[in-house]
Design an enzyme around this catalytic site. Sequence first.
Site, PDB file in Angstrom:
ATOM      1  N   GLU A 198     -17.602  -3.862  -1.880  1.00 56.44           N
ATOM      2  CA  GLU A 198     -17.008  -4.527  -3.046  1.00 56.44           C
ATOM      3  C   GLU A 198     -15.502  -4.509  -2.898  1.00 56.44           C
ATOM      4  OE1 GLU A 198     -18.067  -3.007  -6.941  1.00 56.44           O
ATOM      5  OE2 GLU A 198     -20.182  -2.886  -6.380  1.00 56.44           O
ATOM      6  N   GLU A 214     -22.096   3.790  -6.017  1.00 56.19           N
ATOM      7  CA  GLU A 214     -21.068   4.573  -6.694  1.00 56.19           C
ATOM      8  C   GLU A 214     -21.607   5.768  -7.499  1.00 56.19           C
ATOM      9  OE1 GLU A 214     -18.583   1.891  -8.934  1.00 56.19           O
ATOM     10  OE2 GLU A 214     -17.776   0.981  -7.128  1.00 56.19           O
TER      11      GLU A 214
HETATM   12  C1  FCB Z   1     -17.530  -1.305  -9.565  1.00 56.90           C
HETATM   13  C2  FCB Z   1     -18.972  -1.631  -9.839  1.00 56.90           C
HETATM   14  C3  FCB Z   1     -19.247  -3.086 -10.055  1.00 56.90           C
HETATM   15  C4  FCB Z   1     -18.138  -3.770 -10.814  1.00 56.90           C
HETATM   16  C5  FCB Z   1     -16.797  -3.448 -10.226  1.00 56.90           C
HETATM   17  C6  FCB Z   1     -15.640  -4.124 -10.913  1.00 56.90           C
HETATM   18  O1  FCB Z   1     -17.270  -0.002  -9.958  1.00 56.90           O
HETATM   19  O2  FCB Z   1     -19.777  -1.193  -8.783  1.00 56.90           O
HETATM   20  O3  FCB Z   1     -20.503  -3.205 -10.681  1.00 56.90           O
HETATM   21  O4  FCB Z   1     -18.228  -3.473 -12.154  1.00 56.90           O
HETATM   22  O5  FCB Z   1     -16.592  -2.068 -10.246  1.00 56.90           O
END
Ligand code: FCB
Length: 460
Positions: free
Chosen positions: A353, A173
């Site tokens: 994620e 990110e």
């Molecule tokens: C993302 C992050 C991860 C976590 C999630 C909820 O932005 O990569 O570390 O905090 O959000």
Amino acid sequence: MNATLASKPPTDFPADFVWGVATSAFQIEGAPAADGKGPSIWDSFCQRPGTIADNSSGDIACDHYRLWESDLDLIAGLGVDAYRFSVSWPRVRPGGAGAWNAKGLDFYERLVDGLLERGLKAYLTLNHWDLPDELQAQGGWAHRDTVHRFVEYARGMATHLGDRLSAITTHNEPWVMAVLGHETGLFAPGIKDRAVAMQAAHHLLLSHGLALQALRADGCRSELGIVLNLAPVQPATDSPEDLAQARLEDGRLLRWYMDPLLRGAYPQDVLDFLGADVPQVQPGDLQAIAAPMDYLGVNYYSRSVASAAGPWDVHRGGREITEMGWEVYPEGLTELLLRLHRDYALPPVYITENGGAFPDKLANGQVHDADRTRYLAQHIAAVADAMRQGVPMKGYMVWSLLDNFEWASGYAKRFGIVHVDYETQHRTLKDSALWYRAFLQGQRAARGVQKRLEAALPEL
Ligand code: FCB
């Protein structure tokens, strides 16, 4: 909970689709100074008053630095294929330059070997935000030298572990590190300067491209890629002002990263918007950033709604809202993936994620998190939908394995499919973990049927 999905997966995921769970070093490891580890920018940021909602830090977190073995057993017990984790740069090279720390390297070596022994694939992220403090003192990501330190770090880790890693992600990110870290200052290193933020964004992208080139030249055989946080940006209304706002936010969130990575150029409308805040780009930088990737990682949590009148009230969407204040919007994931597929020549895509923070209650050794289970089931269905429409999907990883340190929100927000009691460090599988395990068993059974059918084909 979507019973159909649990009992009989309606999805047609291919046999080599990779199912996983994800964490990151700073959020779970604790042990900030153990065995020669140096401080990271998040260690320092947590010490600044007012930065973390519950005034907590990563000092203990999930104590994973000590409990890693039982945590690996937990992961294996879920029946996933892969574990996505990150390396703490200051644990393996405390100052970000200079001497390497053998004890830190040993920790990740044991972790990776432990994964392989349990039949799990290792998906390693090099930079999940915890930059060595000493590099920040020299300007951090806004300073071009950090790019070269990162390439050295990438090469060191790949040399050490490369043959055992399924995949290496350069950065997690970059938008978050650049914008939340350097423009709004809500995250470490807590700078509030748009020009600095955009220079940091450029250096993150450049270091990604140069690291890919260097790792390939070194003969690294792991899949190489980057992880972006992406969302469809929808205008609040179809007024010209809201449409323009949505276009700009899409430019800053998505195209600023996707365009250089996959088309070799920054988007002109964002450059125009930035004016004097555009980053310094040297000849050859954009070619380096566009180094071919083996995969793209997408982190998806919700859609984004743009309004020229100021922040949009999330309750206007009429959807369920998670503890983070984010809308549950699974169809946004399909929309996003289809758009990426339409606008770019995508490499294989992983959802690296996806998950939610919900108001969990632990009672009698159980957590009935039907909200999280529903969230996961709906988003997995959204991935299947995109895949059926031609998006080259390769895997899906739940955020997160464990409740953990949720950055500026501290420990109040729980994203785990496994509950962590921070007093005792006891882990309890939530209902969502039990559901995911059952879902994956269903997937394996379906794969078995598929394989038996394939084996039988020549006789038909
Ligand atoms: C993302 C992050 C991860 C976590 C999630 C909820 O932005 O990569 O570390 O905090 O959000």
